[in-house]
Enzyme design. Structure first.
Site, mmCIF file in Angstrom:
data_model
loop_
_atom_site.group_PDB
_atom_site.id
_atom_site.type_symbol
_atom_site.label_atom_id
_atom_site.label_comp_id
_atom_site.label_asym_id
_atom_site.label_seq_id
_atom_site.Cartn_x
_atom_site.Cartn_y
_atom_site.Cartn_z
ATOM 1 N N ASP A 143 4.620 18.182 1.946
ATOM 2 C CA ASP A 143 4.052 17.068 2.657
ATOM 3 C C ASP A 143 2.647 17.283 2.663
ATOM 4 O O ASP A 143 1.764 18.446 2.248
ATOM 5 C CB ASP A 143 4.620 17.282 3.913
ATOM 6 C CG ASP A 143 4.194 15.763 4.838
ATOM 7 O OD1 ASP A 143 3.709 14.744 4.225
ATOM 8 O OD2 ASP A 143 4.500 15.714 5.945
ATOM 9 N N SER A 144 1.976 16.200 3.122
ATOM 10 C CA SER A 144 0.414 16.281 3.236
ATOM 11 C C SER A 144 0.070 17.083 4.257
ATOM 12 O O SER A 144 -1.054 17.545 4.392
ATOM 13 C CB SER A 144 -0.149 14.761 3.074
ATOM 14 O OG SER A 144 0.461 14.242 4.390
ATOM 15 N N TYR A 163 -2.952 12.054 2.974
ATOM 16 C CA TYR A 163 -3.098 11.582 1.842
ATOM 17 C C TYR A 163 -2.985 9.964 1.946
ATOM 18 O O TYR A 163 -3.525 9.293 0.878
ATOM 19 C CB TYR A 163 -1.638 11.743 1.225
ATOM 20 C CG TYR A 163 -1.676 13.214 0.592
ATOM 21 C CD1 TYR A 163 -2.426 14.188 0.976
ATOM 22 C CD2 TYR A 163 -0.551 13.540 -0.363
ATOM 23 C CE1 TYR A 163 -2.454 15.547 0.146
ATOM 24 C CE2 TYR A 163 -0.419 14.915 -0.791
ATOM 25 C CZ TYR A 163 -1.282 15.624 -0.535
ATOM 26 O OH TYR A 163 -1.420 17.067 -1.091
ATOM 27 N N GLY A 164 -2.580 9.397 2.790
ATOM 28 C CA GLY A 164 -2.654 7.830 3.067
ATOM 29 C C GLY A 164 -3.815 7.064 2.963
ATOM 30 O O GLY A 164 -4.045 5.930 2.471
ATOM 31 N N CYS A 206 6.296 13.369 1.888
ATOM 32 C CA CYS A 206 5.160 12.716 2.306
ATOM 33 C C CYS A 206 5.564 11.187 1.962
ATOM 34 O O CYS A 206 5.860 10.945 0.659
ATOM 35 C CB CYS A 206 3.846 12.948 1.689
ATOM 36 S SG CYS A 206 2.536 11.975 1.702
ATOM 37 N N GLU A 254 2.454 14.817 17.589
ATOM 38 C CA GLU A 254 1.764 15.876 17.411
ATOM 39 C C GLU A 254 1.415 16.524 18.782
ATOM 40 O O GLU A 254 1.510 17.923 18.773
ATOM 41 C CB GLU A 254 0.640 15.954 16.476
ATOM 42 C CG GLU A 254 0.935 15.512 14.977
ATOM 43 C CD GLU A 254 -0.219 15.467 14.095
ATOM 44 O OE1 GLU A 254 -1.427 15.989 14.774
ATOM 45 O OE2 GLU A 254 -0.190 15.616 12.899
ATOM 46 N N CYS A 276 8.293 7.499 9.105
ATOM 47 C CA CYS A 276 7.174 8.527 9.224
ATOM 48 C C CYS A 276 7.979 9.813 9.530
ATOM 49 O O CYS A 276 8.800 9.717 10.585
ATOM 50 C CB CYS A 276 6.022 8.026 10.170
ATOM 51 S SG CYS A 276 4.844 9.417 10.266
ATOM 52 N N THR A 277 7.539 10.826 8.996
ATOM 53 C CA THR A 277 8.305 12.277 9.437
ATOM 54 C C THR A 277 8.019 12.648 10.952
ATOM 55 O O THR A 277 8.667 13.529 11.141
ATOM 56 C CB THR A 277 7.883 13.015 8.551
ATOM 57 O OG1 THR A 277 6.304 13.406 8.381
ATOM 58 C CG2 THR A 277 8.299 12.999 7.127
ATOM 59 N N HIS A 278 6.790 11.955 11.507
ATOM 60 C CA HIS A 278 6.609 12.483 12.725
ATOM 61 C C HIS A 278 7.579 11.535 14.059
ATOM 62 O O HIS A 278 7.641 12.091 14.969
ATOM 63 C CB HIS A 278 5.187 11.882 13.102
ATOM 64 C CG HIS A 278 3.937 12.681 12.439
ATOM 65 N ND1 HIS A 278 3.899 12.953 11.361
ATOM 66 C CD2 HIS A 278 3.021 13.453 13.123
ATOM 67 C CE1 HIS A 278 2.830 13.487 10.840
ATOM 68 N NE2 HIS A 278 2.366 13.948 12.185
#
Length: 295
Positions: free
Chosen positions: A22-23, A54-55, A85, A164, A211-213
């Site tokens: 992932d980024s 990366y986005g 990602c 986060e 989104c992974t978040h």
């Protein structure tokens, strides 16, 4: 510091690890889902924290970074690469599949398939970062499966820093929430209502967490949108797709002890706290790794 090596070509083995990149560290939610679903599998994770996000980069740059990340994993003998990602899945997946000698899956296609399967109204929603929504990658993947489906796509960028920071994290049932935690939860709920409050009026019946978040905020999101909208977690669906691919190819790991190795291209002061939050467990030893572009 681990230096980049040249990729080798080999045939995957069942006892080889799965590679995930992932980024940043958000892809650890995919690792979390993999460990729950496939406890016998060993995993190597690479987070390109020195070049995140990366986005905001061009598709050409994202593809170059993704190739460097994937080569790093290939040199460590992985049997499968998961592109956790969303930006790299959108920009680089086809090139990675063309150039690598191991199977590669991303997060977009599994999430799209599950969303299509979940809807009964043929009207769905996708939330993600601004870059993911602007790429229209999910809309393309969904309509490739079912052209009649209507997609409501919404960028929800504030959910990333909230995840986060641990805002909106579920409190264990047997513990009391502090006043500060209650305030953070309330703030997270207000932000989710701002972004998602109108989805019921849009007649949406399925929502993809693109989104992974976002799995860290699934509880609050579910409360905001209500029971009539089913949540689809792209991280969970990617883990299921990986399990199916490994089974189809006869590459499921034999029963035995498994391990996780985490590599990051930069060790920011908060990486351990945030990474543990995403993984749902202590990270253990983390190694700094250099991949390309003179790092």
């Amino acid at each position: 510091m681990v230096a980049e090596a040249q990729p080798t070509v080999r045939n995957p083995r069942a006892d080889a690890p799965i590679g995930v990149f992932d980024s940043g560290i958000g892809g650890l939610t995919v690792v979390r889902a993999l460990r729950a679903l496939l406890p016998a599998e060993s995993i190597i994770y690479f987070g390109d924290t020195a070049r995140v996000p990366y986005g905001t980069k061009s598709a050409e740059t994202i593809t170059r970074f993704a190739q460097q990340d994937a080569r790093f994993l290939v040199t460590r003998g992985v049997k499968l690469i998961i592109v956790a990602c969303h930006s790299a899945s959108s920009a680089a997946l086809l090139e990675l599949r063309r150039s690598l000698m191991v199977p590669v899956i991303g997060v977009v296609e599994p999430g799209a398939r599950a969303l299509v399967a979940a809807t009964r109204s043929s009207r769905v929603a996708v939330i993600g970062t601004t870059a993911t929504i602007l790429s229209a990658a999910y809309e393309r993947a969904i309509r490739a499966l079912r052209p009649d489906i209507e997609v409501v796509a919404r960028a929800t960028p504030l959910l990333v820093p909230m995840a986060e920071e641990g805002w909106g994290a579920e409190t264990p049932a047997d513990s009391r929430q502090s006043a500060a935690d209650a305030l953070r939860t309330r703030a997270a709920e207000l932000v989710c209502r701002y972004y998602l409050g109108g989805l019921v009026d849009e007649n949406v019946d399925a929502l993809l967490l693109g989104c992974t978040h976002f799995p860290l905020l699934a509880g609050i999101i579910a409360r905001v949108v209500g029971p009539g909208i089913r949540l689809v977690d792209a991280s969970q669906e990617t883990a299921r797709a990986a399990a199916q691919l490994l089974q189809d190819k006869g590459l499921l790991a034999p029963t035995g002890p498994s391990w996780l190795r985490v590599y990051l291209s930069d060790l920011a002061p908060s990486f351990e706290v945030v990474g543990t939050r995403f993984l749902g467990a202590p990270l253990g030893e983390v190694t700094r790794a250099s991949v390309g572009d003179g790092q």
